[in-house]
Design a protein around this motif. Structure first.
Motif, PDB file in Angstrom:
ATOM      1  N   PHE A 128       0.859  -1.183   0.000  1.00 20.57           N
ATOM      2  CA  PHE A 128       0.000   0.000   0.000  1.00 20.57           C
ATOM      3  C   PHE A 128       0.896   1.235   0.000  1.00 20.57           C
ATOM      4  N   VAL A 129       0.686   2.128  -0.966  1.00 17.13           N
ATOM      5  CA  VAL A 129       1.488   3.349  -1.097  1.00 17.13           C
ATOM      6  C   VAL A 129       0.577   4.543  -0.854  1.00 17.13           C
ATOM      7  N   ASN A 130       0.872   5.333   0.176  1.00 17.65           N
ATOM      8  CA  ASN A 130      -0.012   6.430   0.567  1.00 17.65           C
ATOM      9  C   ASN A 130       0.641   7.800   0.334  1.00 17.65           C
ATOM     10  N   ASN A 131      -0.201   8.827   0.260  1.00 18.27           N
ATOM     11  CA  ASN A 131       0.215  10.215   0.067  1.00 18.27           C
ATOM     12  C   ASN A 131       0.923  10.430  -1.271  1.00 18.27           C
ATOM     13  N   LEU A 132       0.322   9.894  -2.324  1.00 22.55           N
ATOM     14  CA  LEU A 132       0.872  10.055  -3.666  1.00 22.55           C
ATOM     15  C   LEU A 132       0.536  11.440  -4.223  1.00 22.55           C
ATOM     16  N   ASN A 133       1.485  12.014  -4.930  1.00 26.92           N
ATOM     17  CA  ASN A 133       1.236  13.268  -5.632  1.00 26.92           C
ATOM     18  C   ASN A 133       0.133  13.043  -6.666  1.00 26.92           C
ATOM     19  N   PRO A 134      -0.807  13.973  -6.807  1.00 30.28           N
ATOM     20  CA  PRO A 134      -1.906  13.806  -7.767  1.00 30.28           C
ATOM     21  C   PRO A 134      -1.447  13.587  -9.205  1.00 30.28           C
ATOM     22  N   SER A 179       9.277  -6.932  -1.824  1.00 30.06           N
ATOM     23  CA  SER A 179       8.337  -6.015  -1.161  1.00 30.06           C
ATOM     24  C   SER A 179       8.898  -5.511   0.162  1.00 30.06           C
ATOM     25  N   ASP A 180       9.606  -6.369   0.916  1.00 29.33           N
ATOM     26  CA  ASP A 180      10.242  -5.930   2.162  1.00 29.33           C
ATOM     27  C   ASP A 180      11.272  -4.836   1.882  1.00 29.33           C
ATOM     28  N   LYS A 181      12.058  -5.050   0.830  1.00 30.36           N
ATOM     29  CA  LYS A 181      13.104  -4.084   0.465  1.00 30.36           C
ATOM     30  C   LYS A 181      12.496  -2.751   0.047  1.00 30.36           C
ATOM     31  N   VAL A 182      11.408  -2.799  -0.709  1.00 28.23           N
ATOM     32  CA  VAL A 182      10.750  -1.578  -1.160  1.00 28.23           C
ATOM     33  C   VAL A 182      10.221  -0.778   0.019  1.00 28.23           C
ATOM     34  N   ILE A 183       9.568  -1.458   0.956  1.00 26.76           N
ATOM     35  CA  ILE A 183       9.027  -0.769   2.129  1.00 26.76           C
ATOM     36  C   ILE A 183      10.151  -0.147   2.955  1.00 26.76           C
ATOM     37  N   GLU A 184      11.241  -0.882   3.096  1.00 28.64           N
ATOM     38  CA  GLU A 184      12.384  -0.381   3.878  1.00 28.64           C
ATOM     39  C   GLU A 184      13.031   0.830   3.211  1.00 28.64           C
ATOM     40  N   LYS A 185      13.203   0.762   1.903  1.00 29.99           N
ATOM     41  CA  LYS A 185      13.937   1.811   1.192  1.00 29.99           C
ATOM     42  C   LYS A 185      13.101   3.054   0.895  1.00 29.99           C
ATOM     43  N   LEU A 186      11.815   2.866   0.630  1.00 27.21           N
ATOM     44  CA  LEU A 186      11.012   3.993   0.139  1.00 27.21           C
ATOM     45  C   LEU A 186      10.044   4.584   1.159  1.00 27.21           C
ATOM     46  N   ILE A 190      10.716  11.005  -0.404  1.00 25.11           N
ATOM     47  CA  ILE A 190      10.026  11.974  -1.251  1.00 25.11           C
ATOM     48  C   ILE A 190       9.889  11.430  -2.662  1.00 25.11           C
ATOM     49  N   LEU A 191       8.648  11.384  -3.157  1.00 25.81           N
ATOM     50  CA  LEU A 191       8.378  10.938  -4.517  1.00 25.81           C
ATOM     51  C   LEU A 191       7.554  12.021  -5.213  1.00 25.81           C
ATOM     52  N   MET A 192       8.164  12.676  -6.169  1.00 22.83           N
ATOM     53  CA  MET A 192       7.526  13.774  -6.893  1.00 22.83           C
ATOM     54  C   MET A 192       6.981  14.819  -5.912  1.00 22.83           C
ATOM     55  N   ASN A 193       7.861  15.279  -5.042  1.00 16.08           N
ATOM     56  CA  ASN A 193       7.574  16.360  -4.086  1.00 16.08           C
ATOM     57  C   ASN A 193       6.571  16.009  -2.979  1.00 16.08           C
ATOM     58  N   SER A 194       6.259  14.722  -2.823  1.00 14.61           N
ATOM     59  CA  SER A 194       5.367  14.294  -1.739  1.00 14.61           C
ATOM     60  C   SER A 194       6.049  13.202  -0.918  1.00 14.61           C
ATOM     61  N   LYS A 195       5.924  13.290   0.419  1.00 15.65           N
ATOM     62  CA  LYS A 195       6.505  12.285   1.296  1.00 15.65           C
ATOM     63  C   LYS A 195       5.549  11.105   1.386  1.00 15.65           C
ATOM     64  N   ILE A 196       5.930   9.974   0.808  1.00 14.82           N
ATOM     65  CA  ILE A 196       5.049   8.820   0.755  1.00 14.82           C
ATOM     66  C   ILE A 196       5.259   7.902   1.956  1.00 14.82           C
ATOM     67  N   SER A 197       4.261   7.101   2.266  1.00  9.66           N
ATOM     68  CA  SER A 197       4.382   6.084   3.307  1.00  9.66           C
ATOM     69  C   SER A 197       3.966   4.743   2.716  1.00  9.66           C
ATOM     70  N   LEU A 198       4.666   3.681   3.126  1.00  6.59           N
ATOM     71  CA  LEU A 198       4.417   2.356   2.577  1.00  6.59           C
ATOM     72  C   LEU A 198       4.168   1.344   3.694  1.00  6.59           C
ATOM     73  N   ASP A 199       3.304   0.397   3.424  1.00  2.60           N
ATOM     74  CA  ASP A 199       3.039  -0.704   4.343  1.00  2.60           C
ATOM     75  C   ASP A 199       2.387  -1.813   3.523  1.00  2.60           C
ATOM     76  N   TYR A 200       2.278  -2.987   4.110  1.00  3.92           N
ATOM     77  CA  TYR A 200       1.569  -4.045   3.407  1.00  3.92           C
ATOM     78  C   TYR A 200       0.077  -3.725   3.375  1.00  3.92           C
ATOM     79  N   ALA A 201      -0.559  -4.024   2.254  1.00  7.31           N
ATOM     80  CA  ALA A 201      -1.980  -3.747   2.081  1.00  7.31           C
ATOM     81  C   ALA A 201      -2.820  -4.685   2.938  1.00  7.31           C
ATOM     82  N   PHE A 202      -4.003  -4.231   3.299  1.00 11.42           N
ATOM     83  CA  PHE A 202      -4.941  -5.091   4.015  1.00 11.42           C
ATOM     84  C   PHE A 202      -5.460  -6.180   3.076  1.00 11.42           C
ATOM     85  N   LYS A 203      -5.687  -7.355   3.641  1.00 12.59           N
ATOM     86  CA  LYS A 203      -6.297  -8.427   2.866  1.00 12.59           C
ATOM     87  C   LYS A 203      -7.769  -8.108   2.661  1.00 12.59           C
TER      88      LYS A 203
END
Length: 247
Positions: A128-134, A179-186, A190-203
């Motif tokens: 799950f990737v949150n706070n994406l730039n529009p 997926s573990d590496k992506v969550i740890e690294k990202l 900042i992605l396109m001027n927005s600070k994103i947050s990552l976690d595993y998605a809900f089932k």
């Protein structure tokens, strides 16, 4: 309902004559979309990828016309049209992209699966990737996250009835190592001027004690590792294992 279209060989695919269509209401069936597009030119192929479990379309699809002129005409005429109150999104496919990516797009146009790479099945490594730039779209997500490893499904961004991004989306990987590496690294970057947050998605269908469960739990990891040891991680047999485990 089974698709009326057959899978075509790569040599018969015409990316230049194809369009992506999205932001579909659940009531939009494959037949309805065909009847809409055929008014503007002969339709060679049409596919709306469906959820493997619920057998419902995922809000988007691809249509291939007999020629590129009809695809362009359709895009121009249907700009701003609403279906069941939702703004229809249309976009030309990038036929100048590398051959490997073109084959991935071809998979969407001509099969019933939403897998980008049919050698892999979904083990549950869904982020799950949150706070994406529009301004970020699904293509941008794919280009960004595929640098870390194999993305097996077309990334999705949640959109409102107007087709505007609601600021979050989902990316599914081939394995938990990626997926573990992506969550740890990202996470918190900042992605396109927005600070994103990552976690595993809900089932979608998982809960315990009234609490929703996330992907990436021990049960999924054990199943994925067991399948890997038995050399079935790239087989469709694994899907049956996970389906049985989740029921």
């Amino acid at each position: 309902m089974a698709s009326v279209f057959k899978k075509l060989p790569d040599s018969e695919r015409n990316i230049e004559a194809s369009l992506y269509f999205g932001n579909l209401d659940p009531q939009c069936s494959e037949v309805l979309m065909y009847e809409l597009f055929v008014q503007f030119g002969p339709v060679k192929n049409l596919i709306m990828p469906k959820d493997r479990i619920h057998k419902t379309h995922q809000g988007y699809g691809f249509v291939e016309f007999k020629n590129a002129r009809d695809a362009k005409y359709t895009e121009d005429i249907l700009r701003g049209v609403r279906l069941y109150g939702k703004l229809l999104k249309l976009k030309e496919l990038d036929f100048k992209q590398p051959a490997q990516q073109q084959r991935s797009v071809g998979t969407f146009i001509n099969t019933k699966s939403d897998l980008l790479n049919e050698k892999f099945v979904d083990v549950g490594a869904k982020v799950f990737v949150n706070n994406l730039n529009p301004l970020i779209d699904e293509k941008f997500l794919l280009q960004t996250f595929s640098k870390f490893g194999t993305v097996i499904r077309q990334p999705t961004i949640k959109r409102d009835p107007e087709g505007k991004s609601m600021g979050f989306g989902f990316v599914t990987f081939a394995d938990f190592e990626t997926s573990d590496k992506v969550i740890e690294k990202l996470n918190s970057t900042i992605l396109m001027n927005s600070k994103i947050s990552l976690d595993y998605a809900f089932k979608e269908d998982g809960s315990k004690g009234g609490k929703r469960l996330r992907h990436g739990d021990q049960a999924e990891r054990i199943l994925a590792e067991s399948a890997k040891r038995n050399n079935v991680s790239k087989s469709k047999k694994m899907y049956k294992v996970f389906k049985k485990a989740k029921t």
